[in-house]
Write an enzyme that holds these catalytic residues in place. Structure first.
Site, PDB file in Angstrom:
ATOM      1  N   LYS A 190     -10.492   8.749   8.331  1.00 49.86           N
ATOM      2  CA  LYS A 190     -11.355   8.247   7.467  1.00 49.86           C
ATOM      3  C   LYS A 190     -11.008   6.901   7.030  1.00 49.86           C
ATOM      4  O   LYS A 190     -10.130   6.519   6.492  1.00 49.86           O
ATOM      5  CB  LYS A 190     -11.444   9.178   6.052  1.00 49.86           C
ATOM      6  CG  LYS A 190     -12.607   8.736   5.216  1.00 49.86           C
ATOM      7  CD  LYS A 190     -12.293   8.653   3.814  1.00 49.86           C
ATOM      8  CE  LYS A 190     -11.728   7.736   2.996  1.00 49.86           C
ATOM      9  NZ  LYS A 190     -12.468   6.253   3.311  1.00 49.86           N
ATOM     10  N   GLU A 266       1.543   4.935   2.511  1.00 53.77           N
ATOM     11  CA  GLU A 266       1.900   3.455   2.864  1.00 53.77           C
ATOM     12  C   GLU A 266       1.092   3.025   1.716  1.00 53.77           C
ATOM     13  O   GLU A 266      -0.196   2.640   1.709  1.00 53.77           O
ATOM     14  CB  GLU A 266       1.347   3.277   4.127  1.00 53.77           C
ATOM     15  CG  GLU A 266       2.099   3.957   5.388  1.00 53.77           C
ATOM     16  CD  GLU A 266       3.757   3.703   5.319  1.00 53.77           C
ATOM     17  OE1 GLU A 266       3.954   2.711   4.784  1.00 53.77           O
ATOM     18  OE2 GLU A 266       4.196   4.239   6.165  1.00 53.77           O
TER      19      GLU A 266
HETATM   20  P1  NAD Z   1      -7.613   2.014  -2.064  1.00 55.09           P
HETATM   21  O1  NAD Z   1      -6.380   2.893  -2.340  1.00 55.09           O
HETATM   22  O2  NAD Z   1      -8.727   1.566  -2.669  1.00 55.09           O
HETATM   23  O3  NAD Z   1      -8.238   2.746  -0.649  1.00 55.09           O
HETATM   24  C1  NAD Z   1      -7.691   3.316   0.380  1.00 55.09           C
HETATM   25  C2  NAD Z   1      -8.299   4.496   1.183  1.00 55.09           C
HETATM   26  O4  NAD Z   1      -8.276   5.461   0.230  1.00 55.09           O
HETATM   27  C3  NAD Z   1      -9.617   4.187   1.359  1.00 55.09           C
HETATM   28  O5  NAD Z   1     -10.336   4.718   2.847  1.00 55.09           O
HETATM   29  C4  NAD Z   1     -10.494   5.232   0.105  1.00 55.09           C
HETATM   30  O6  NAD Z   1     -11.953   5.362   0.616  1.00 55.09           O
HETATM   31  C5  NAD Z   1      -9.787   6.192   0.027  1.00 55.09           C
HETATM   32  N1  NAD Z   1      -9.803   6.877  -1.195  1.00 55.09           N
HETATM   33  C6  NAD Z   1     -10.251   6.540  -2.261  1.00 55.09           C
HETATM   34  N2  NAD Z   1     -10.289   7.438  -3.141  1.00 55.09           N
HETATM   35  C7  NAD Z   1      -9.648   8.558  -2.804  1.00 55.09           C
HETATM   36  C8  NAD Z   1      -9.122   9.549  -3.129  1.00 55.09           C
HETATM   37  N3  NAD Z   1      -9.390   9.892  -4.433  1.00 55.09           N
HETATM   38  N4  NAD Z   1      -8.630  10.561  -2.264  1.00 55.09           N
HETATM   39  C9  NAD Z   1      -8.313  10.140  -1.002  1.00 55.09           C
HETATM   40  N5  NAD Z   1      -8.914   8.848  -0.426  1.00 55.09           N
HETATM   41  C10 NAD Z   1      -9.387   8.115  -1.407  1.00 55.09           C
HETATM   42  O7  NAD Z   1      -7.132   0.805  -1.376  1.00 55.09           O
HETATM   43  P2  NAD Z   1      -7.863  -0.420  -0.509  1.00 55.09           P
HETATM   44  O8  NAD Z   1      -8.454  -1.328  -1.530  1.00 55.09           O
HETATM   45  O9  NAD Z   1      -8.543   0.103   0.543  1.00 55.09           O
HETATM   46  O10 NAD Z   1      -6.292  -1.158   0.090  1.00 55.09           O
HETATM   47  C11 NAD Z   1      -5.524  -1.904  -0.668  1.00 55.09           C
HETATM   48  C12 NAD Z   1      -4.317  -1.184  -0.856  1.00 55.09           C
HETATM   49  O11 NAD Z   1      -3.752  -0.762   0.277  1.00 55.09           O
HETATM   50  C13 NAD Z   1      -3.388  -2.144  -1.409  1.00 55.09           C
HETATM   51  O12 NAD Z   1      -2.837  -1.758  -2.559  1.00 55.09           O
HETATM   52  C14 NAD Z   1      -2.437  -2.528  -0.186  1.00 55.09           C
HETATM   53  O13 NAD Z   1      -1.065  -2.983  -0.621  1.00 55.09           O
HETATM   54  C15 NAD Z   1      -2.391  -1.134   0.301  1.00 55.09           C
HETATM   55  N6  NAD Z   1      -1.932  -1.330   1.829  1.00 55.09           N
HETATM   56  C16 NAD Z   1      -0.743  -0.899   2.085  1.00 55.09           C
HETATM   57  C17 NAD Z   1      -0.300  -0.955   3.382  1.00 55.09           C
HETATM   58  C18 NAD Z   1       1.068  -0.274   3.904  1.00 55.09           C
HETATM   59  O14 NAD Z   1       1.160  -0.025   5.125  1.00 55.09           O
HETATM   60  N7  NAD Z   1       1.963   0.064   2.794  1.00 55.09           N
HETATM   61  C19 NAD Z   1      -1.217  -1.353   4.347  1.00 55.09           C
HETATM   62  C20 NAD Z   1      -2.512  -1.991   3.927  1.00 55.09           C
HETATM   63  C21 NAD Z   1      -2.777  -1.737   2.883  1.00 55.09           C
END
Ligand code: NAD
Length: 495
Positions: A190, A266
Site C-alpha cells: 500500500k 520505520e
Molecule cells: P503517515 O504515518 O501519515 O503515513 C504513512 C502510511 O501509513 C501511508 O501509506 C498512510 O496512508 C498509511 N496509514 C495512515 N493511517 C493508517 C492506519 N491507521 N493504519 C495503517 N496505515 C495507515 O506518514 P507520512 O506522512 O506518509 O510520512 C512521514 C513520516 O514517515 C515521517 O514521520 C517520517 O519521518 C516517516 N518516515 C520514516 C522513514 C524510516 O525509514 N524511518 C522513512 C520515510 C518516512
C-alpha cells in the site's frame, strides 16, 4: 495490457492505463468497495491534475489477501532460491529499462529530477543486492546431544502487508519488496495516497515483463482505510510499515488486536548533527545542506538539529547561508531546478504552520527563508533558524520540511552528546571531526540506529537501516532485514 505510465517532461501532462486503481492478481481491477473513492493527484509544482486514482477499500484488501494466499500455494511455493534470484535480477533489469519514466513519476511528486533519478538507481541496486540472498538463505546446525541432529531452516512468513510513506515512494517499497520476495513471501503493497503512481507502474511492469507469478505482488492505492484493513487482517502474517510514529502506534495496536502479526516500524526522527571546531567547514556546509534540504527536508533522517562547537557559528553560518542562496527552486520535471515543492497542500500548510508557531513562541532567530516561494505550487524556501531554544517546537517536533534549527553552541563533547540525545527519537545522527577519538565516543554514545561521520544520508543495501527509541522497531535493508521476512524453524532428529 493497457498502456503504461508516462509523464511528459515538457508539458507535465501524463498518459496512463485506462484505469488506475487496485492492482491485484496481475492487472488493474475496479474496486470492490460499495462506496468507491477517487483521489485527484496534483503536480505540487504546478497544482495541475496528473491523474485521478481509483482508491482501494477494505473489500479489496480481502480480495488481495485471497489472491496472495493462493499465490503462496501456487508455483511460487516451489521456486528455488536460484529461481527467485533470477526473478529479482529480472525485476532490476525491468526497472533499469524504464528508468526515465519512473524517474519522471517520482519527480512529478515535487522531488528534484536528479534526486528522483538517484532514487530509481537505488531501487535497481536494492533488487540486485537481495537477489544475492535469495539462494543463500541458510540455517545453522547444532551439536546438542549424542544421537540427535539439530538444525534450523528459514521459512517465508506468508502474506506480507507493506505500507509506505510518501517521501521516497519506490525506494521505500523496494526496501521491503526485495527482501520479502527473496525470502519467498507474497505481498500486498500500500503506497502512500499522495504518491502511488510509481508503485502501480512497478506492479504493472513486473507483471508484464518478468516471470513473477501473478498474485505474488499486489498494489493497493489508498489511505487510512486500506492501511488499517491491512494491519488488522487475519490473513496477513507480517506488516512492515514506514511512516509517522502516530500511525506506527496504530499499526502496533492493530497487530496486537488481530493475529499478533509481526511488525517492522520505520518511523520519524529529529536527527542531531554535531560539528566540532576541527572539521573542514567547507565540507561540512555541503553535508549539512544535503542533510536537511535534500528532498526539501521530507526525509526521515533529515538532520534538523545542528549543534556547532562554540566559536565556529558565525563563519559556518555565513557559508551555509551562501550555499542556501544558490538553490534553484522550480518545476522538478526540469533538471535545472534542484529544489522542489512539498508533496501536497496539507504538507505545505503543516510546514507553514511551524513558521507561525516559531513567530509566536519567539524563542529562535530566523536567519533565512520562513516563507512560501512564489504564488503557485507548494514551494517553501529553505529555512534556517539560529539560537533555537531546546524546548521550542522547532527543536522538539519533526517538521518534515526544509527547516534547519541551529541550536545554541556547545562547549564540551559531554554537553553535545547529552543535548543531541535529549529527544524521544533515535533514527540517525551525524558527526564532523578530524579527531578519531571524538568520533568514536560519539558513535558509541549517540542513541540512534545510524551514525554518519564526516558524511550524511548515505544508505546502502548492505547496511541495516532503522531507528531506536521512538524511531522504530526492526530493520529494512542488509542481511538483518531477512529476519523480518522469514521464520526460523528449529528441527531435531533422533538418528
Ligand atoms: P503517515 O504515518 O501519515 O503515513 C504513512 C502510511 O501509513 C501511508 O501509506 C498512510 O496512508 C498509511 N496509514 C495512515 N493511517 C493508517 C492506519 N491507521 N493504519 C495503517 N496505515 C495507515 O506518514 P507520512 O506522512 O506518509 O510520512 C512521514 C513520516 O514517515 C515521517 O514521520 C517520517 O519521518 C516517516 N518516515 C520514516 C522513514 C524510516 O525509514 N524511518 C522513512 C520515510 C518516512
Amino acid at each position: 495490457m493497457s498502456p503504461t505510465f508516462t509523464i511528459n517532461s515538457t508539458t507535465g501532462s501524463g498518459t496512463f492505463p485506462h484505469f488506475v486503481g487496485p492492482f491485484i492478481d496481475g492487472s488493474f481491477q475496479p474496486t470492490l468497495s460499495p462506496s468507491p473513492a477517487t483521489r485527484a493527484l496534483l503536480n505540487p509544482c504546478s497544482e495541475e491534475l496528473i491523474v485521478n486514482v481509483n482508491e482501494a477499500g477494505p473489500e479489496d484488501v480481502d480480495q488481495a489477501v485471497k489472491v496472495a494466499q493462493a499465490a503462496l500455494k501456487g508455483p511460487w511455493k516451489d521456486f528455488t532460491g536460484r529461481k527467485r534470484r533470477d526473478i529479482l535480477l529480472s525485476i532490476a533489469n525491468v526497472v533499469e529499462s524504464h528508468i526515465k519514466d519512473l524517474t519522471l513519476l517520482e519527480a512529478a511528486c515535487g522531488k528534484p529530477y536528479a534526486e528522483a533519478r538517484l532514487d530509481i538507481e537505488e531501487v535497481i541496486e536494492c533488487f540486485r543486492h537481495f537477489a544475492g540472498f535469495a539462494d543463500k538463505l541458510h540455517g545453522q546446525s547444532f551439536a546438542t546431544e549424542e544421537n540427535l541432529k539439530s538444525y534450523t531452516l528459514r521459512k517465508p512468513v506468508g502474506v506480507c502487508g507493506l505500507i509506505t510513506s510518501f517521501n521516497y515512494p519506490l525506494v521505500l517499497a523496494a526496501w521491503k519488496i526485495a527482501p520479502a520476495l527473496a525470502c519467498g513471501n507474497t505481498i500486498i503493497l500500500k503506497p502512500a495516497p499522495q504518491t502511488p503512481l510509481s508503485s502501480l507502474m512497478f506492479g504493472q511492469l513486473i507483471a508484464k515483463h518478468t516471470e513473477l507469478p501473478k498474485g505474488v505482488l499486489n498494489v493497493l492505492p489508498g489511505g487510512e482505510a486500506v492501511g488499517s484493513a491491512i494491519v488488522s487482517h487475519m490473513g496477513i502474517q507480517k506488516c512492515s510499515f514506514t511512516g509517522s510514529g502516530n500511525v506506527g502506534r496504530k499499526v502496533m495496536a492493530g497487530a496486537s488486536s488481530s493475529n499478533l502479526k509481526s511488525i517492522t516500524l520505520e518511523l520519524g526522527g529529529k536527527s542531531p548533527l554535531i560539528v566540532f571546531a576541527d572539521a573542514d567547514l567547507d565540507v561540512v556546509v555541503e553535508d549539512v545542506f544535503g542533510a536537511i534540504f535534500s528532498n526539501m527536508g521530507q526525509n526521515c533522517c533529515a538532520g534538523s538539529r545542528l549543534f556547532l562547537e562554540k566559536g565556529i557559528e558565525e563563519d559556518f553560518l555565513k557559508k551555509l547561508k551562501a550555499r542556501v542562496e544558490q538553490v534553484k527552486i522550480g518545476n522538478t520535471l526540469d533538471p535545472q531546478y534542484d529544489f522542489g515543492a512539498l508533496v501536497d497542500r496539507a504538507q505545505f500548510e503543516r510546514v507553514m504552520g511551524f513558521f507561525e508557531r516559531a513567530k509566536k513562541e519567539g524563542k529562535s532567530e530566523l536567519v533565512v527563508g520562513g516563507k512560501r516561494h512564489g504564488s503557485k505550487g507548494y514551494f517553501v524556501e529553505p529555512t534556517i533558524y539560529r539560537n533555537v531554544d531546546e524546548k521550542s517546537t522547532l527543536a522538539v517536533d519533526e517538521i518534515f520540511g526544509p527547516v534547519l534549527s541551529i541550536m545554541k553552541p556547545f562547549s564540551t563533547i559531554e554537553e553535545a552528546l547529552e543535548r543531541a540525545n535529549a529527544t524521544p527519537y533515535g533514527l540517525a545522527s551525524g558527526v564532523w571531526t578530524k579527531d578519531l577519538s571524538k568520533a568514536e565516543r560519539c558513535i558509541q554514545e549517540l542513541q540512534t540506529g545510524v551514525t554518519w561521520v564526516n558524511t550524511y544520508n548515505l544508505c546502502s543495501s548492505h547496511l541495516p537501516f532503522g531507528g531506536v527509541k521512538e524511531s522504530g522497531i526492526g530493520k529494512d535493508l542488509g542481511a538483518a532485514s531477512l529476519d523480518e521476512y522469514t521464520r526460523v524453524k528449529a528441527v531435531t532428529i533422533r538418528v
